[in-house]
Design a protein around this motif. Structure first.
Motif, PDB file in Angstrom:
ATOM      1  N   GLU A  29       0.844  -1.188   0.000  1.00 14.94           N
ATOM      2  CA  GLU A  29       0.000   0.000   0.000  1.00 14.94           C
ATOM      3  C   GLU A  29       0.888   1.249   0.000  1.00 14.94           C
ATOM      4  N   PRO A  30       0.357   2.386  -0.487  1.00 10.38           N
ATOM      5  CA  PRO A  30       1.169   3.603  -0.497  1.00 10.38           C
ATOM      6  C   PRO A  30       1.661   3.978   0.894  1.00 10.38           C
ATOM      7  N   GLY A  31       2.818   4.634   0.931  1.00  9.65           N
ATOM      8  CA  GLY A  31       3.341   5.126   2.185  1.00  9.65           C
ATOM      9  C   GLY A  31       2.526   6.302   2.694  1.00  9.65           C
ATOM     10  N   GLY A  32       2.722   6.615   3.972  1.00 12.97           N
ATOM     11  CA  GLY A  32       2.088   7.784   4.556  1.00 12.97           C
ATOM     12  C   GLY A  32       2.842   9.051   4.191  1.00 12.97           C
ATOM     13  N   PRO A  33       2.511  10.168   4.822  1.00 12.70           N
ATOM     14  CA  PRO A  33       3.215  11.421   4.544  1.00 12.70           C
ATOM     15  C   PRO A  33       4.728  11.253   4.661  1.00 12.70           C
ATOM     16  N   GLY A  34       5.442  11.702   3.645  1.00 16.83           N
ATOM     17  CA  GLY A  34       6.878  11.513   3.636  1.00 16.83           C
ATOM     18  C   GLY A  34       7.303  10.099   3.316  1.00 16.83           C
ATOM     19  N   GLY A  35       6.336   9.260   2.890  1.00 18.48           N
ATOM     20  CA  GLY A  35       6.653   7.873   2.566  1.00 18.48           C
ATOM     21  C   GLY A  35       6.743   6.967   3.762  1.00 18.48           C
ATOM     22  N   ALA A  36       6.129   7.348   4.891  1.00 14.23           N
ATOM     23  CA  ALA A  36       6.239   6.572   6.128  1.00 14.23           C
ATOM     24  C   ALA A  36       5.586   5.210   6.003  1.00 14.23           C
ATOM     25  N   ILE A  37       6.138   4.235   6.749  1.00 17.71           N
ATOM     26  CA  ILE A  37       5.513   2.922   6.827  1.00 17.71           C
ATOM     27  C   ILE A  37       4.337   2.970   7.794  1.00 17.71           C
ATOM     28  N   LYS A  38       3.487   1.966   7.683  1.00 18.99           N
ATOM     29  CA  LYS A  38       2.277   1.894   8.512  1.00 18.99           C
ATOM     30  C   LYS A  38       2.342   0.611   9.334  1.00 18.99           C
ATOM     31  N   THR A  39       2.324   0.772  10.642  1.00 25.47           N
ATOM     32  CA  THR A  39       2.469  -0.395  11.520  1.00 25.47           C
ATOM     33  C   THR A  39       1.242  -0.646  12.389  1.00 25.47           C
ATOM     34  N   ALA A  40       0.204   0.163  12.220  1.00 22.91           N
ATOM     35  CA  ALA A  40      -1.061  -0.086  12.918  1.00 22.91           C
ATOM     36  C   ALA A  40      -2.182   0.501  12.072  1.00 22.91           C
ATOM     37  N   ARG A  41      -3.288  -0.212  12.049  1.00 25.17           N
ATOM     38  CA  ARG A  41      -4.473   0.251  11.330  1.00 25.17           C
ATOM     39  C   ARG A  41      -5.706  -0.006  12.182  1.00 25.17           C
ATOM     40  N   LYS A  42      -6.710   0.825  12.004  1.00 26.36           N
ATOM     41  CA  LYS A  42      -7.982   0.587  12.677  1.00 26.36           C
ATOM     42  C   LYS A  42      -8.681  -0.634  12.093  1.00 26.36           C
ATOM     43  N   GLY A  43      -9.553  -1.221  12.900  1.00 30.00           N
ATOM     44  CA  GLY A  43     -10.497  -2.200  12.403  1.00 30.00           C
ATOM     45  C   GLY A  43     -11.734  -1.500  11.877  1.00 30.00           C
ATOM     46  N   ILE A  44     -12.600  -2.267  11.224  1.00 32.17           N
ATOM     47  CA  ILE A  44     -13.767  -1.673  10.575  1.00 32.17           C
ATOM     48  C   ILE A  44     -14.963  -2.613  10.675  1.00 32.17           C
ATOM     49  N   GLY A  45     -16.136  -2.013  10.820  1.00 33.61           N
ATOM     50  CA  GLY A  45     -17.389  -2.769  10.814  1.00 33.61           C
ATOM     51  C   GLY A  45     -18.341  -2.209   9.781  1.00 33.61           C
ATOM     52  N   PHE A  46     -19.097  -3.083   9.112  1.00 35.47           N
ATOM     53  CA  PHE A  46     -20.086  -2.683   8.111  1.00 35.47           C
ATOM     54  C   PHE A  46     -21.473  -3.117   8.576  1.00 35.47           C
ATOM     55  N   TYR A  47     -22.460  -2.220   8.481  1.00 37.29           N
ATOM     56  CA  TYR A  47     -23.814  -2.541   8.928  1.00 37.29           C
ATOM     57  C   TYR A  47     -24.846  -1.927   7.987  1.00 37.29           C
ATOM     58  N   ASP A  48     -25.965  -2.627   7.843  1.00 33.95           N
ATOM     59  CA  ASP A  48     -27.162  -2.071   7.228  1.00 33.95           C
ATOM     60  C   ASP A  48     -28.222  -1.978   8.316  1.00 33.95           C
ATOM     61  N   LEU A  49     -28.766  -0.786   8.497  1.00 33.29           N
ATOM     62  CA  LEU A  49     -29.812  -0.550   9.499  1.00 33.29           C
ATOM     63  C   LEU A  49     -31.109  -0.285   8.752  1.00 33.29           C
ATOM     64  N   ALA A  50     -32.041  -1.232   8.821  1.00 31.09           N
ATOM     65  CA  ALA A  50     -33.294  -1.141   8.069  1.00 31.09           C
ATOM     66  C   ALA A  50     -34.462  -0.925   9.018  1.00 31.09           C
ATOM     67  N   VAL A  51     -35.350  -0.035   8.647  1.00 32.62           N
ATOM     68  CA  VAL A  51     -36.552   0.245   9.438  1.00 32.62           C
ATOM     69  C   VAL A  51     -37.774  -0.054   8.576  1.00 32.62           C
ATOM     70  N   THR A  52     -38.716  -0.777   9.154  1.00 31.32           N
ATOM     71  CA  THR A  52     -39.998  -1.050   8.516  1.00 31.32           C
ATOM     72  C   THR A  52     -41.089  -0.323   9.287  1.00 31.32           C
ATOM     73  N   GLY A  53     -41.848   0.497   8.583  1.00 30.35           N
ATOM     74  CA  GLY A  53     -42.964   1.209   9.202  1.00 30.35           C
ATOM     75  C   GLY A  53     -44.284   0.774   8.598  1.00 30.35           C
ATOM     76  N   VAL A  54     -45.225   1.703   8.516  1.00 31.16           N
ATOM     77  CA  VAL A  54     -46.547   1.418   7.955  1.00 31.16           C
ATOM     78  C   VAL A  54     -46.884   2.532   6.968  1.00 31.16           C
ATOM     79  N   ALA A  55     -47.141   2.161   5.721  1.00 28.33           N
ATOM     80  CA  ALA A  55     -47.490   3.148   4.700  1.00 28.33           C
ATOM     81  C   ALA A  55     -48.897   3.674   4.929  1.00 28.33           C
ATOM     82  N   ALA A  56     -49.089   4.950   4.611  1.00 31.32           N
ATOM     83  CA  ALA A  56     -50.419   5.546   4.739  1.00 31.32           C
ATOM     84  C   ALA A  56     -50.467   6.822   3.899  1.00 31.32           C
ATOM     85  N   HIS A  57     -51.683   7.309   3.670  1.00 28.99           N
ATOM     86  CA  HIS A  57     -51.863   8.579   2.960  1.00 28.99           C
ATOM     87  C   HIS A  57     -51.666   9.713   3.965  1.00 28.99           C
TER      88      HIS A  57
END
Length: 373
Positions: free
Chosen positions: A153-181
């Motif tokens: 992967e590309p280096g950081g600013p100044g070409g620095a190496i990367k020795t730690a990265r965050k973890g990541i989570g992916f979610y879909d949050l779905a809501v079901t309601g009631v349709a009406a006029h």
């Protein structure tokens, strides 16, 4: 090196476009084969191509990871063709990470005359920008048999190496309601968008629940028209975190959604996608070796932790000592202004060659047990 970079950037290889990705692998693979590599071509379950190049006895090889896919769709090359001006190379994917692939080829040209059979594996996948959904089993299999991993992967600013990265989570949050006029029967309706908005406000407030933890609302979709009480709404949510424990707390916060309206229903899907990349003891020694190799060539390599996620997260989670950011020096990743500093490319190729030479010396070991999982 510039000629090869031109060839690679001039092949459009969006993630999810196997034809273009395979073409980039063909070009790089031919270069590696000319350097004595034994090539293996695989196709992941999702159709993504995976290229493996091997040298040596493959007992406890050094693993080098790269990807040929980019975030740019077909047609971007016509808008932004490869150019070099005032020491800046530009074009889609030039920084992330086609210049890194060029530096790898040049590094191996330097390494292999001194050691024609280093214990070395190169893996180039084609879905890293999607989170490596198809190639992950190949990453895991190779990492488990490897002594350590170098990620281009590309280096950081100044070409620095990367020795730690965050973890990541992916979610879909779905809501079901009631349709009406909304004019004739508004009170009977349950507005899914209103409910989702309240939930997302609470989730956004979870950013900072642990140091460095963020909760991002990425997309929101819902409703069918202004004259209908919305019965459905969904949001894509992402979490990032420095520790597994923080990831678990963010995960629990996303899942602990209770409807404000008794007639609404909330469904949460997804979860933690990548754990954090930690700077363990053996990874610390690996980073130290990288800095020593840079110093021997007359420059100082910086080191940093970053919030982005890469295939380094996958292999580091298995306890494999890993250093990332050994690719190109430049900036603007994933954007229209990305660039590579061409003057840095030979130096970074020498750097990678020197590190690989150290790591593939007979009998060399970073750590007899590796980092703890």
């Amino acid at each position: 090196m510039i000629d090869l970079l031109d060839r690679l950037v001039s092949i459009e290889s969006p993630a999810g476009h196997p034809l273009g990705c395979h073409a980039v692998q063909d070009v790089v693979g031919a270069e590696l084969a000319a350097l004595g590599a034994r090539l293996e071509r695989h196709t992941a379950d999702n159709g993504t191509p995976v290229l493996l190049a091997r040298w040596g006895r493959q007992e406890r090889p050094v693993l080098v990871l790269g990807h040929v896919d980019t975030v740019f769709g077909l047609g971007e090359l016509a808008r932004r063709p490869f150019t070099v001006h005032n020491g800046h190379a530009r074009g889609p994917g030039v920084f992330d990470m086609k210049a890194g692939l060029v530096q790898l080829v040049e590094a191996l040209r330097r390494l292999l005359p001194a050691d024609p059979e280093p214990d070395l594996t190169v893996l180039l996948n084609a879905d890293e920008e999607l989170g490596s959904p198809g190639s992950e089993p190949f990453l895991v299999a190779e990492a488990r048999r490897s002594a350590c991993a170098i990620v281009l992967e590309p280096g950081g600013p100044g070409g620095a190496i990367k020795t730690a990265r965050k973890g990541i989570g992916f979610y879909d949050l779905a809501v079901t309601g009631v349709a009406a006029h909304p004019g004739l029967d508004f009170e009977r309706g349950v507005n899914a968008i209103t409910e989702l908005a309240a939930q997302l406000g609470e989730l956004a407030a979870c950013s900072g629940m642990d140091e460095g933890t963020t909760v991002n609302i990425g997309t929101v979709r819902g409703g069918t028209g202004r004259n209908v009480v919305a019965a459905h709404a969904v949001a894509e949510v992402e979490t990032r975190f420095w520790t597994a424990e923080a990831g678990e707390r963010a995960d629990a916060a996303v899942r602990a959604r209770v409807p404000h309206h008794p007639g609404a229903k909330i469904t949460v899907t997804g979860g933690v996608h990548r754990g954090p990349m930690h700077r363990g003891a053996a990874a610390t020694r690996l980073a130290g070796l990288a800095r020593e190799c840079a110093a021997a060539d007359g420059w100082q390599a910086g080191e940093l932790a970053v919030g982005g996620v890469s295939d380094a997260n996958v292999v580091a989670a298995l306890g494999v000592p890993t250093v990332d950011g050994m690719g190109a020096e430049g900036g603007g990743a994933h954007g229209p202004d990305e660039y590579v500093l061409t003057g840095s490319m030979p130096r970074r190729a020498r750097w990678l060659a020197a590190l690989l030479a150290r790591l593939t010396e007979p009998g060399f070991r970073l750590d007899p047990v590796g980092d703890a999982v």
